[in-house]
Design a protein around this motif. Structure first.
Motif, PDB file in Angstrom:
ATOM      1  N   ILE A  91     -59.217  48.797  10.147  1.00  0.00           N
ATOM      2  CA  ILE A  91     -60.474  49.458  10.513  1.00  0.00           C
ATOM      3  C   ILE A  91     -60.218  50.393  11.683  1.00  0.00           C
ATOM      4  O   ILE A  91     -59.434  50.071  12.582  1.00  0.00           O
ATOM      5  N   GLN A  92     -60.890  51.504  11.701  1.00  0.00           N
ATOM      6  CA  GLN A  92     -60.792  52.410  12.839  1.00  0.00           C
ATOM      7  C   GLN A  92     -61.644  51.896  13.984  1.00  0.00           C
ATOM      8  O   GLN A  92     -62.692  51.252  13.768  1.00  0.00           O
ATOM      9  N   ALA A  93     -61.215  52.184  15.189  1.00  0.00           N
ATOM     10  CA  ALA A  93     -61.987  51.794  16.373  1.00  0.00           C
ATOM     11  C   ALA A  93     -63.415  52.314  16.256  1.00  0.00           C
ATOM     12  O   ALA A  93     -63.646  53.456  15.845  1.00  0.00           O
ATOM     13  N   GLY A  94     -64.354  51.448  16.620  1.00  0.00           N
ATOM     14  CA  GLY A  94     -65.759  51.789  16.516  1.00  0.00           C
ATOM     15  C   GLY A  94     -66.383  51.383  15.195  1.00  0.00           C
ATOM     16  O   GLY A  94     -67.606  51.441  15.042  1.00  0.00           O
ATOM     17  N   GLY A  95     -65.553  50.971  14.258  1.00  0.00           N
ATOM     18  CA  GLY A  95     -66.039  50.602  12.944  1.00  0.00           C
ATOM     19  C   GLY A  95     -66.517  49.169  12.874  1.00  0.00           C
ATOM     20  O   GLY A  95     -66.551  48.448  13.875  1.00  0.00           O
ATOM     21  N   SER A  96     -66.885  48.758  11.666  1.00  0.00           N
ATOM     22  CA  SER A  96     -67.436  47.429  11.425  1.00  0.00           C
ATOM     23  C   SER A  96     -66.697  46.744  10.274  1.00  0.00           C
ATOM     24  O   SER A  96     -66.076  47.406   9.433  1.00  0.00           O
ATOM     25  N   ARG A  97     -66.820  45.426  10.275  1.00  0.00           N
ATOM     26  CA  ARG A  97     -66.209  44.630   9.210  1.00  0.00           C
ATOM     27  C   ARG A  97     -66.940  43.313   9.142  1.00  0.00           C
ATOM     28  O   ARG A  97     -67.369  42.779  10.170  1.00  0.00           O
ATOM     29  N   ARG A  98     -67.066  42.761   7.953  1.00  0.00           N
ATOM     30  CA  ARG A  98     -67.646  41.442   7.807  1.00  0.00           C
ATOM     31  C   ARG A  98     -66.616  40.487   7.225  1.00  0.00           C
ATOM     32  O   ARG A  98     -66.075  40.725   6.152  1.00  0.00           O
ATOM     33  N   LEU A  99     -66.377  39.428   7.943  1.00  0.00           N
ATOM     34  CA  LEU A  99     -65.496  38.372   7.460  1.00  0.00           C
ATOM     35  C   LEU A  99     -66.340  37.278   6.809  1.00  0.00           C
ATOM     36  O   LEU A  99     -67.479  37.042   7.213  1.00  0.00           O
ATOM     37  N   SER A 100     -65.742  36.623   5.827  1.00  0.00           N
ATOM     38  CA  SER A 100     -66.398  35.519   5.153  1.00  0.00           C
ATOM     39  C   SER A 100     -65.511  34.276   5.218  1.00  0.00           C
ATOM     40  O   SER A 100     -64.286  34.382   5.146  1.00  0.00           O
ATOM     41  N   CYS A 101     -66.150  33.141   5.345  1.00  0.00           N
ATOM     42  CA  CYS A 101     -65.454  31.863   5.304  1.00  0.00           C
ATOM     43  C   CYS A 101     -66.166  31.020   4.251  1.00  0.00           C
ATOM     44  O   CYS A 101     -67.287  30.556   4.485  1.00  0.00           O
ATOM     45  N   SER A 102     -65.517  30.846   3.123  1.00  0.00           N
ATOM     46  CA  SER A 102     -66.114  30.106   2.016  1.00  0.00           C
ATOM     47  C   SER A 102     -65.570  28.686   2.008  1.00  0.00           C
ATOM     48  O   SER A 102     -64.370  28.468   2.176  1.00  0.00           O
ATOM     49  N   ALA A 103     -66.455  27.733   1.789  1.00  0.00           N
ATOM     50  CA  ALA A 103     -66.072  26.329   1.833  1.00  0.00           C
ATOM     51  C   ALA A 103     -66.261  25.663   0.481  1.00  0.00           C
ATOM     52  O   ALA A 103     -67.141  26.047  -0.297  1.00  0.00           O
ATOM     53  N   SER A 104     -65.436  24.696   0.234  1.00  0.00           N
ATOM     54  CA  SER A 104     -65.624  23.836  -0.924  1.00  0.00           C
ATOM     55  C   SER A 104     -65.841  22.426  -0.413  1.00  0.00           C
ATOM     56  O   SER A 104     -65.466  22.098   0.706  1.00  0.00           O
ATOM     57  N   GLY A 105     -66.452  21.597  -1.211  1.00  0.00           N
ATOM     58  CA  GLY A 105     -66.729  20.240  -0.779  1.00  0.00           C
ATOM     59  C   GLY A 105     -68.217  20.024  -0.597  1.00  0.00           C
ATOM     60  O   GLY A 105     -69.026  20.928  -0.779  1.00  0.00           O
ATOM     61  N   SER A 106     -68.555  18.836  -0.184  1.00  0.00           N
ATOM     62  CA  SER A 106     -69.960  18.443  -0.075  1.00  0.00           C
ATOM     63  C   SER A 106     -70.469  18.503   1.362  1.00  0.00           C
ATOM     64  O   SER A 106     -69.692  18.527   2.300  1.00  0.00           O
ATOM     65  N   PHE A 107     -71.782  18.524   1.474  1.00  0.00           N
ATOM     66  CA  PHE A 107     -72.470  18.411   2.774  1.00  0.00           C
ATOM     67  C   PHE A 107     -72.047  19.490   3.759  1.00  0.00           C
ATOM     68  O   PHE A 107     -71.865  19.230   4.950  1.00  0.00           O
ATOM     69  N   PHE A 108     -71.925  20.715   3.257  1.00  0.00           N
ATOM     70  CA  PHE A 108     -71.537  21.833   4.121  1.00  0.00           C
ATOM     71  C   PHE A 108     -72.486  21.973   5.288  1.00  0.00           C
ATOM     72  O   PHE A 108     -72.079  22.350   6.395  1.00  0.00           O
ATOM     73  N   ILE A 109     -73.740  21.667   5.064  1.00  0.00           N
ATOM     74  CA  ILE A 109     -74.750  21.817   6.125  1.00  0.00           C
ATOM     75  C   ILE A 109     -74.424  20.934   7.330  1.00  0.00           C
ATOM     76  O   ILE A 109     -74.898  21.174   8.445  1.00  0.00           O
ATOM     77  N   ASN A 110     -73.623  19.906   7.150  1.00  0.00           N
ATOM     78  CA  ASN A 110     -73.286  18.986   8.233  1.00  0.00           C
ATOM     79  C   ASN A 110     -72.129  19.465   9.108  1.00  0.00           C
ATOM     80  O   ASN A 110     -71.745  18.770  10.051  1.00  0.00           O
ATOM     81  N   TYR A 111     -71.609  20.637   8.801  1.00  0.00           N
ATOM     82  CA  TYR A 111     -70.425  21.122   9.497  1.00  0.00           C
ATOM     83  C   TYR A 111     -70.737  22.267  10.455  1.00  0.00           C
ATOM     84  O   TYR A 111     -71.429  23.229  10.089  1.00  0.00           O
ATOM     85  N   THR A 112     -70.233  22.148  11.664  1.00  0.00           N
ATOM     86  CA  THR A 112     -70.158  23.299  12.560  1.00  0.00           C
ATOM     87  C   THR A 112     -68.955  24.117  12.115  1.00  0.00           C
ATOM     88  O   THR A 112     -67.864  23.575  11.895  1.00  0.00           O
ATOM     89  N   VAL A 113     -69.163  25.416  11.972  1.00  0.00           N
ATOM     90  CA  VAL A 113     -68.093  26.313  11.538  1.00  0.00           C
ATOM     91  C   VAL A 113     -67.855  27.353  12.623  1.00  0.00           C
ATOM     92  O   VAL A 113     -68.808  27.925  13.165  1.00  0.00           O
ATOM     93  N   ALA A 114     -66.615  27.563  12.930  1.00  0.00           N
ATOM     94  CA  ALA A 114     -66.254  28.502  13.998  1.00  0.00           C
ATOM     95  C   ALA A 114     -65.219  29.507  13.517  1.00  0.00           C
ATOM     96  O   ALA A 114     -64.509  29.274  12.540  1.00  0.00           O
ATOM     97  N   TRP A 115     -65.174  30.600  14.245  1.00  0.00           N
ATOM     98  CA  TRP A 115     -64.106  31.582  14.085  1.00  0.00           C
ATOM     99  C   TRP A 115     -63.265  31.571  15.356  1.00  0.00           C
ATOM    100  O   TRP A 115     -63.801  31.626  16.460  1.00  0.00           O
TER     101      TRP A 115
END
Length: 125
Positions: free
Chosen positions: A11-35
């Motif tokens: 990406i060029q300076a000043g630009g934007s990007r969206r990262l994704s973190c996809s999970a498998s498994g159960s009870f995803f709502i119970n997890y704190t997710v960090a970058w």
């Protein structure tokens, strides 16, 4: 839970990007997710996190106002929208997860027990 990070690139300076973190498994709502990110020659550092359940968000100072973390529990995915990118944002970005993490430890790497493989973000000047 297994995590898959994606969305990195050049990406060029000043630009934007969206990262994704996809999970498998159960009870995803119970997890704190960090970058976290690791720049060449540097230690890995905390970037942002979104808490389990209510989705409270946390940011390190160097990304506040530029990055936005969000989660879609139905899709089991956490996003990191990165705006106003600078060359110093160049790093491998990792997503990590842990269930029911106490608020005091959201930025502490050793408490996260599930990690994705990382996605490289390169910001050119």
């Amino acid at each position: 839970v297994q995590l898959q990070a994606s969305g990195g690139g050049l990406i060029q300076a000043g630009g934007s990007r969206r990262l994704s973190c996809s999970a498998s498994g159960s009870f995803f709502i119970n997890y704190t997710v960090a970058w976290f990110r690791q720049a060449p020659g540097k230690e890995r550092e905390f970037v942002s996190a979104v808490k389990y359940g209510v989705g409270t968000t946390y940011y390190d100072d160097f990304v506040k106002g530029r990055f936005t973390i969000s989660r879609d529990n139905d899709k089991k995915t956490v996003y990191l929208q990165m705006n106003s990118l600078q060359p110093e944002d160049t790093a491998v970005y990792y997503c990590a997860a842990v269930s029911f993490l106490h608020d005091d430890y959201y930025n502490v790497e050793r408490y996260y027990n599930f990690w994705g493989q990382g996605t490289l973000v390169t910001v050119s000047s």
